[in-house]
Design a protein around this motif. Structure first.
Motif, mmCIF file in Angstrom:
data_model
loop_
_atom_site.group_PDB
_atom_site.id
_atom_site.type_symbol
_atom_site.label_atom_id
_atom_site.label_comp_id
_atom_site.label_asym_id
_atom_site.label_seq_id
_atom_site.Cartn_x
_atom_site.Cartn_y
_atom_site.Cartn_z
ATOM 1 N N SER A 136 38.852 37.261 29.182
ATOM 2 C CA SER A 136 38.972 36.033 30.212
ATOM 3 C C SER A 136 39.586 37.535 31.809
ATOM 4 O O SER A 136 39.114 37.431 32.470
ATOM 5 C CB SER A 136 40.173 35.531 29.871
ATOM 6 N N ALA A 147 37.355 37.697 34.306
ATOM 7 C CA ALA A 147 37.866 37.889 36.084
ATOM 8 C C ALA A 147 37.373 39.215 37.482
ATOM 9 O O ALA A 147 37.111 38.913 38.408
ATOM 10 C CB ALA A 147 39.175 37.256 36.446
ATOM 11 N N ARG A 153 34.514 39.473 40.323
ATOM 12 C CA ARG A 153 34.911 40.199 41.173
ATOM 13 C C ARG A 153 33.863 41.305 41.838
ATOM 14 O O ARG A 153 33.446 41.378 42.747
ATOM 15 C CB ARG A 153 36.481 40.806 40.804
ATOM 16 N N ILE A 161 36.968 31.794 40.280
ATOM 17 C CA ILE A 161 37.474 32.136 39.645
ATOM 18 C C ILE A 161 39.062 31.610 39.777
ATOM 19 O O ILE A 161 39.455 32.100 40.381
ATOM 20 C CB ILE A 161 37.421 32.848 38.482
ATOM 21 N N GLN A 192 43.095 33.203 36.167
ATOM 22 C CA GLN A 192 43.104 33.644 34.810
ATOM 23 C C GLN A 192 43.990 33.736 33.992
ATOM 24 O O GLN A 192 45.443 33.849 34.483
ATOM 25 C CB GLN A 192 42.609 35.136 35.209
ATOM 26 N N LEU A 202 41.389 40.027 42.297
ATOM 27 C CA LEU A 202 41.364 39.457 41.302
ATOM 28 C C LEU A 202 42.062 37.627 41.658
ATOM 29 O O LEU A 202 43.043 37.778 42.603
ATOM 30 C CB LEU A 202 42.083 39.772 40.271
ATOM 31 N N PRO A 203 41.812 36.363 40.710
ATOM 32 C CA PRO A 203 42.327 35.745 40.811
ATOM 33 C C PRO A 203 43.445 35.503 40.746
ATOM 34 O O PRO A 203 44.660 36.614 40.002
ATOM 35 C CB PRO A 203 41.906 34.397 39.679
#
Length: 312
Positions: free
Chosen positions: A165, A169, A173, A180, A183, A243-244
């Protein structure tokens, strides 16, 4: 870390010891796969009910990828969780991790797509990564088929699935998508190293051992050089910005505890919105303990994940 595991966990550990359940590292690959199937496949009469379950095969980078789709009741479009099971990239499948997916489907009122990615050593790094990313792309491109809202797309997984996961992610990116929303990393494998305090404190006696993790990594990586690749060890990524938002779940009696905590810290330092849930009396694998044993902490962890998904 608590002084000792929760009494229900200690009872489970005592049962495993009395049964002389072997360490994964003492088994062949086939033997380890049989063991996790025996330990984690839930009897049909104990399965958590969801509205529908459907098995599909979707296109992958090297042939079809089987996925299992869990749907809640009610009208969509629902949030969607692309779920990657644990098992050190070597063992496990949607069947062994189905109970947690079912519970997550209900708790989050979401569609859960459980990915049966290729396993090592037959398909070493980066094959599981490629399958996981391809499955995530497929879900985003088939929102109409799945009746999902891909603006509420979550990548989630436990252990090696938490690793995948985090890596998906990172790849999203770098490759400009898919987008997304969150995560969800459940006691993730984050670094090819065995130098943390938790690897010393929890080296053996708490189900997942240091020896097992070394065995898993040895089967997953073709060379130690692969272990410094951020797509194998996300903690080694130079830049985690952009990142998410992330949720990281850790357990006190888990060799992976400290690397999960470290990753949550690095994400936060990079400006990522991070929530960290730590279950100090738990062991690795507790998230799926929803029947025998039926742990309140597992129910809480699933409910918390569901609340996060519903708020997207």
């Amino acid at each position: 870390m608590a002084a000792e595991p929760h009494p229900d966990i200690q009872e489970l550990l005592d049962q495993l010891a009395a049964m002389r359940v072997p360490d994964f590292s003492d088994l062949s690959v086939d033997g380890a796969r049989s063991l996790i199937t025996d330990l984690f496949t839930v009897d049909e009469d104990l399965l958590i009910e969801v509205d529908t379950v459907q098995d599909l095969e979707i296109p992958g980078p090297n042939g079809g990828i089987p996925v299992r789709v869990y749907r809640p009741g009610g009208s969509g479009p629902h949030p969607v969780v692309v779920y990657f099971h644990g098992g050190g990239w070597v063992i496990g499948n949607p069947e062994t991790h189905g109970q947690g997916c079912r519970a997550l489907c209900n708790a989050g009122d979401c569609v859960v797509v459980s990915v049966d990615y290729r396993l090592a050593p037959e398909h070493p790094f980066p094959a599981p990564v490629e399958d996981s990313y391809a499955a995530t792309e497929w879900v985003t491109a088939h929102d109409d088929v799945l009746d999902v809202d891909t603006d509420r797309l979550v990548v989630a997984g436990d252990s090696a699935g938490g690793n995948l996961s985090a890596v998906v992610a990172l790849l999203a990116r770098e490759r400009g998508g898919p987008d997304i929303a969150h995560q969800y990393l459940i006691y993730p494998v984050i670094n090819h190293a065995f130098d943390t305090d938790s690897y010393v404190e929890n080296a053996e006696g708490y189900f997942l051992t240091r020896a097992s993790m070394e065995w898993f990594w040895d089967h997953y990586l073709e060379t130690d050089i692969d272990g410094v690749n951020p797509l194998a060890s996300p903690l080694r990524a130079r830049d985690l910005s952009g990142l998410p938002p992330a949720t990281v779940v850790t357990a006190g009696f888990d060799p992976l505890r400290d690397e999960g905590i470290a990753y949550a810290g690095r994400l936060e330092d990079a400006g990522v919105d991070v929530t960290h849930h730590h279950y100090e009396e738990m062991i690795h694998g507790f998230f799926g303990m929803l029947d025998e044993p039926d742990l309140p902490q597992a129910r809480d962890a699933v409910a918390t994940a569901g609340e996060t998904i519903q708020k997207l």
